[in-house]
Design an enzyme around this catalytic site. Structure first.
Site, short mmCIF file in Angstrom:
data_model
loop_
_atom_site.label_atom_id
_atom_site.label_comp_id
_atom_site.label_asym_id
_atom_site.label_seq_id
_atom_site.Cartn_x
_atom_site.Cartn_y
_atom_site.Cartn_z
N GLY A 29 33.91 45.95 35.70
CA GLY A 29 33.02 46.64 36.47
C GLY A 29 32.26 47.98 35.98
O GLY A 29 32.15 49.05 36.59
N GLY A 36 28.74 52.58 39.70
CA GLY A 36 29.93 53.46 40.04
C GLY A 36 30.51 54.07 38.96
O GLY A 36 30.03 54.63 38.07
N TYR A 54 44.81 47.59 50.64
CA TYR A 54 44.30 48.40 49.29
C TYR A 54 45.39 49.55 48.87
O TYR A 54 45.66 49.58 47.61
CB TYR A 54 43.02 49.18 49.93
CG TYR A 54 42.57 50.20 49.04
CD1 TYR A 54 41.63 49.56 48.03
CD2 TYR A 54 42.79 51.53 48.74
CE1 TYR A 54 41.07 50.50 46.89
CE2 TYR A 54 41.99 52.37 47.91
CZ TYR A 54 41.35 51.71 46.80
OH TYR A 54 40.65 52.40 46.09
#
Ligand SMILES: NC(=O)c1ccc[n+]([C@@H]2O[C@H](COP(=O)([O-])OP(=O)(O)OC[C@H]3O[C@@H](n4cnc5c(N)ncnc54)[C@H](OP(=O)(O)O)[C@@H]3O)[C@@H](O)[C@H]2O)c1
Length: 284
Positions: free
Chosen positions: A16, A20, A170
């Site tokens: 990723g 971010g 989560y």
């Protein structure tokens, strides 16, 4: 980002890295001289991000690996590509993670949050472990969250089939990140490969942007969020600093060791989660 042990000659894989916290960590580590591999789902987006990381870090050694990590077949293919491209791997930064208010199922028939946030780093790390050990001293750094403190591993309903809430899923997945780290550290004792986990702090990223129901909450919280660079600081510190070398089986925030969820210290639970995870990714 201080305490800059040179990363020249070192190879880092960041999941990723297209946006971010992962992208900011890629800039930080590339600026220290590391060869950095980033992953993302879309080649064009990943290559555009890599070009930006090269520009901002002044280091041209940035590579792109493409795959949707919610799919175990894609994790396996991506791991093969990494092994073919990198004769050594000094740092694996497991960063990909997301939040979904509603239950979704992956290509493997698993609940999406658990599959992407926990099983993907579990499988990817397992597949790259021999290469990390052959490159020792090496580090596995996993981005968890302060949400781990509210997590509970529900072994009777890991996939939220009987009841699902976005925060429950989560929190469970982020606690699983910490438990995975502690169990991995135990299994790697004496190998020269360390495992640490961290909370990046509330960070202004695209986190949860795929979930429209989160927009209002994110808008309210945005003024309190730190920059991606700040969010990446502890990850970069754990991945590169001489101070953090040798630290293993620990959880950090703001570069400081922190206590994690009480249950994460229960080795019977962490070992059970390991076994269940291995079964779910077909490693048994
Ligand atoms: N932001 C916060 O306040 C915060 C707080 C605590 C913990 N965290 C944790 O920090 C980590 C990074 O979050 P972030 O805020 O930087 O999130 P982000 O901005 O949403 O970035 C997520 C990254 O993951 C990639 N990604 C998303 N789904 C993927 C999939 N299915 N397969 C492969 N890659 C995928 C995205 O790449 P593509 O879209 O290009 O595929 C992107 O590079 C997460 O583990 C999160 O739980 C964040």
């Amino acid at each position: 980002m201080t305490d800059t042990a040179s990363m020249t000659g070192k190879t880092v894989l960041i999941t990723g890295g297209t946006g971010g916290i992962g992208r900011a960590a890629a800039v930080g580590l590339a600026a220290m001289g590391a060869r950095v591999g980033i992953t993302g789902r879309d080649r064009a987006r990943a290559e555009a991000s890599a070009a930006g990381i090269v520009r901002e870090s002044g280091n041209t050694a940035v590579d792109v690996f493409v795959g949707d990590l919610s799919s175990q077949a894609e994790v396996r293919r991506l791991a093969d590509e990494v092994l073919a491209a990198y004769p050594r791997l000094d740092v694996l930064l497991n960063n990909v993670g997301g939040f979904w208010a509603h239950r979704h199922v992956t290509a493997d028939g698993l609940e999406h949050t658990f599959a992407l946030n926990h099983l993907a780093p579990f499988l990817l790390t397992s597949l790259l472990l021999d290469r990390l050990q052959a490159s020792a001293p090496a580090r596995v750094v996993t981005v968890s969250s302060g949400a781990q403190s509210m997590g509970k591993i529900d072994f009777d309903d890991l996939m939220g089939e009987r009841g699902y809430s976005g925060s429950g899923a989560y929190n469970q997945s982020k606690l699983a990140n910490v438990m995975f780290t502690y169990e991995l550290a135990r299994r790697l004792e004496g190998t020269g490969v360390t495992a640490t986990a961290l909370h990046p702090g509330l960070t202004n990223t695209a986190f949860s942007a795929e979930d429209p129901s989160m927009r209002l909450l994110v808008a309210v919280l945005r003024p309190f969020m730190g920059s991606p660079k700040r969010g990446a600081d502890t990850a970069v510190y754990l991945a590169s600093s001489t101070e953090a070398a040798g630290l293993s089986g620990r959880y950090f925030a703001k570069r400081q060791e922190r206590k994690s969820n009480e249950s994460s210290y229960d080795t019977a639970i962490t070992a059970r989660l390991w076994d269940v995870s291995a079964e779910l990714v077909g490693l048994r």
